[in-house]
Design a protein around this motif. Structure first.
Motif, mmCIF file in Angstrom:
data_model
loop_
_atom_site.group_PDB
_atom_site.id
_atom_site.type_symbol
_atom_site.label_atom_id
_atom_site.label_comp_id
_atom_site.label_asym_id
_atom_site.label_seq_id
_atom_site.Cartn_x
_atom_site.Cartn_y
_atom_site.Cartn_z
ATOM 1 N N TRP A 166 -6.636 12.527 10.771
ATOM 2 C CA TRP A 166 -7.849 11.712 10.640
ATOM 3 C C TRP A 166 -8.949 12.273 11.547
ATOM 4 N N ALA A 216 -8.895 -5.617 7.067
ATOM 5 C CA ALA A 216 -7.664 -6.374 6.783
ATOM 6 C C ALA A 216 -7.939 -7.869 6.799
ATOM 7 N N ARG A 255 -12.694 -1.256 12.571
ATOM 8 C CA ARG A 255 -13.097 -1.414 11.162
ATOM 9 C C ARG A 255 -11.880 -1.740 10.293
ATOM 10 N N ALA A 256 -10.738 -1.122 10.619
ATOM 11 C CA ALA A 256 -9.517 -1.371 9.842
ATOM 12 C C ALA A 256 -9.061 -2.822 9.988
ATOM 13 N N LYS A 284 -1.346 -2.473 8.458
ATOM 14 C CA LYS A 284 -0.820 -1.107 8.378
ATOM 15 C C LYS A 284 -1.274 -0.359 7.134
ATOM 16 N N GLU A 285 -2.072 -0.999 6.296
ATOM 17 C CA GLU A 285 -2.593 -0.286 5.134
ATOM 18 C C GLU A 285 -3.533 0.846 5.552
ATOM 19 N N HIS A 286 -4.110 0.735 6.737
ATOM 20 C CA HIS A 286 -4.939 1.844 7.237
ATOM 21 C C HIS A 286 -4.022 2.896 7.848
ATOM 22 N N GLU A 317 0.821 -1.201 0.000
ATOM 23 C CA GLU A 317 0.000 0.000 0.000
ATOM 24 C C GLU A 317 0.864 1.265 0.000
ATOM 25 N N GLU A 333 -12.730 3.101 14.566
ATOM 26 C CA GLU A 333 -12.129 3.110 13.235
ATOM 27 C C GLU A 333 -11.063 2.022 13.111
ATOM 28 N N VAL A 334 -10.268 1.837 14.162
ATOM 29 C CA VAL A 334 -9.245 0.780 14.133
ATOM 30 C C VAL A 334 -9.911 -0.590 14.064
#
Length: 603
Positions: free
Chosen positions: A523, A551, A546-547, A491-493, A365, A543-544
């Motif tokens: 953010w 993933a 959801r991340a 870590k793409e988020h 990413e 949010e994390v």
């Protein structure tokens, strides 16, 4: 292909001092070394560098430094380090850089193992870790040379050593000493950064370094006498090659950046043509740029997004080895001129012609993010034991995003039955140096070195890394998992700056996640979150979550993270969780957070 300058001898017969003499003769008035002093830069030409080298060599000889002995150095990326390295090399001595973040125990191990009688250190930050070794019966250390006069106390100062060298310098003795050096003499010893156990001593020779430089220049296309921004530790093989040996080989211009935290600001000032960063550096730069883009008005963000998609399409054509269609080429030139270059100029990246990474797998990413600016980060692979680069992607010889490229000339690769990458060739070391000066062979009877890395070779000869063999997770069900693959997916988020996946011998994986301190405020501002954006904030935690869920949809069932703990405090070399080259020290992290990890398996 970079222009290879006049070689003063056959490649196999070259030494670093011979190349420095060539630079003085052919390029004496060109800038060689610059460092910041006050608000400006001080610069030495190649002629001045050699003159300083000769004077320092006389000073070190008067101190008692002998041919073949190791001299330890810990003083950061400052001119005294760079020039001392060359001076010791010209005496036939062996300069050894020690990581500035090394703990007292690691320094003691290196001092005892190397048998060094002398060490050159910066000042007050280093002395408490070195002075006890002068009284250590197991360490033969006799004298310290201190760069900062105010911190030196009773120790010899670098300034006085230079002054004595200026008084007694004998040009004939200097010339005689370096001409006695042979290509197979040891140029430096590098102590591996020690992700597990004590550092091992890796000797590299003049011949190996020159062979690697020649191979690199056949696949790298750089302007003549290119500038290099030097900020990684000289104890790391990447900066030792990029910041000392390749500049001497290419007669290029080194800008020393003493504080790695200033690298972004220095790039904005210098607008370099080349830039190398380990993956964590590229990640942090991407997070910083991404945060700035997120703050743009919607209309400008849309223009940047459209330009980025055009740039990625252009990169994709080049990746396939195709000439971009005329319409795409025109669209890309327009996007680059009117949208991307002005943004890159703000970061000092508008003049880049070569960008690269190595040391650990680059998250795809992050690679895609930079491709959106037309910057292809050419991932490479190698080890200290191979004098750095073994394989590399190349704009002119082909690249595959996500791979680490093809083998350089003179390097052979094969993959063992268990997936371990084996390598042999002229830049592969003979073995680890023992304390008694003998060598412990590290290759098999056919010359193959087992690298400890797991990977595969595709049909076009590109190498794809999976992980370190010793870091592969084997679950309780016997499934093999690459932690790096899972961590890079997490870590793409942008909110997740660092990650460690855990689960060896367990029925499922858990993770420690570190909030990205640079991305989190941007953010939060963009999502209407008030107050500090930290791991305790419900919106951030949601949010994390959801991340992590997103993933997991891209991972198979064994690779999915079932539970995790979100942390605020960033990991770094200073606090022990990362090596000086910014790789995870997994054992240290697991021990430090043992209670948290065990808690993720309870209930």
């Amino acid at each position: 292909m970079t222009t290879i300058l006049r070689l003063p001898a056959e490649p196999a017969e070259l030494t670093l001092p011979a190349l420095l003499a060539r630079n003085t003769e052919d390029h004496g008035d060109l800038p060689a070394l610059s460092w910041r002093e006050g608000a400006g830069w001080t610069t030495l030409t190649w002629r001045e560098v050699r003159r300083r080298t000769a004077v320092l060599a006389a000073g070190y000889a008067a101190l008692g430094v002998r041919r073949g002995e190791q001299v330890l150095m810990m003083m950061g990326n400052r001119p005294e380090h760079w020039l001392s390295d060359l001076a010791l090399t010209h005496l036939g001595a062996v300069p050894v850089s020690v990581y500035g973040t090394a703990a007292a125990g690691q320094i003691a191990h290196i001092a005892r193992h190397s048998g060094a009688r002398f060490a050159v250190v910066g000042g007050a930050d280093e002395l408490p870790r070195w002075e006890p070794l002068l009284a250590d019966p197991e360490a033969p250390l006799e004298k310290l040379v201190v760069v900062e006069p105010a911190a030196a106390g009773a120790h010899r100062t670098y300034g006085s050593l230079h002054a004595s060298g200026a008084r007694i310098h004998d040009p004939a003795a200097f010339e005689k000493a370096w001409r006695e050096i042979r290509p197979d003499d040891v140029l430096s010893v590098l102590y591996t950064s020690g992700t597990t156990g004590d550092p091992k001593a890796v000797p590299v020779t003049h011949r190996m370094v020159v062979a690697n430089a020649l191979s690199l220049d056949r696949v790298v296309d750089l302007p003549d006498h290119v500038d290099h921004l030097c900020y990684l530790p000289f104890a790391h093989i990447a900066e030792r090659m990029l910041g000392i040996y390749l500049p001497v080989f290419r007669a290029s211009h080194v800008h020393l950046c003493a504080d790695p935290a200033e690298v972004a600001a220095t790039a904005r000032e210098l607008h370099p043509a080349q830039f190398f960063g380990v993956p964590r550096v590229w990640e942090k730069l991407a997070a910083s740029v991404g945060a700035a883009l997120a703050a743009l008005p919607a209309e400008q963000r849309a223009a940047v997004d459209a330009a980025a998609e055009t740039a990625r399409s252009h990169v994709a054509c080049r990746e396939r080895g195709e000439e971009p269609p005329a319409a795409l080429e025109a669209a890309y030139r327009t996007a680059r001129t009117h949208v991307l270059e002005p943004l890159l100029a703000l970061a000092g990246f508008d003049a880049l012609v070569w960008t690269a990474s190595a040391s650990a797998p680059m998250p795809l990413e992050v690679t895609r993010f930079w491709a959106g600016f037309g910057i292809v980060v050419m991932d490479a692979w190698g080890l200290t034991e191979t004098v750095g680069v073994c394989t590399a992607n190349s704009p002119t010889h082909g690249f595959r995003l996500g791979s680490v490229g093809r083998p350089l000339e003179g390097i052979e690769l094969k993959v063992a039955q268990d997936g371990e990458i084996l390598v042999r060739g002229g830049t592969v070391f003979a073995g680890y140096l023992r304390a008694d000066g003998t060598t412990e062979s590290a290759t098999d009877k056919d010359g193959w070195f087992a690298t400890g890395d797991i990977g595969r070779l595709d049909e076009d000869g590109f190498l794809w890394l999976t992980d370190r063999k010793k870091e592969m997770i084997v679950t309780s069900t016997g499934k093999n998992v690459s932690p790096a693959l899972v961590e890079n997916t997490l870590k793409e988020h942008p909110l997740i700056g660092q990650a460690l996946v855990h689960g060896d011998g367990r029925s499922y994986l858990v993770a420690l996640l570190v909030l990205d301190a640079e991305a989190a405020p941007a953010w939060a501002a963009g999502h209407g979150v008030e107050g500090p954006a930290n791991a305790a904030d419900p919106a951030v935690r949601d949010e994390v979550a959801r991340a992590v869920a997103a993933a997991n949809t891209r991972l198979n069932r064994t690779e999915q993270v079932k539970r995790y703990r979100l942390l605020d405090e960033e990991w770094g070399p200073e606090t022990g969780e990362l090596t000086p080259s910014l790789k995870l020290r997994r054992r240290v992290i697991r021990e430090k957070y043992a209670a948290e990890l065990d808690g993720l398996y309870e209930g």
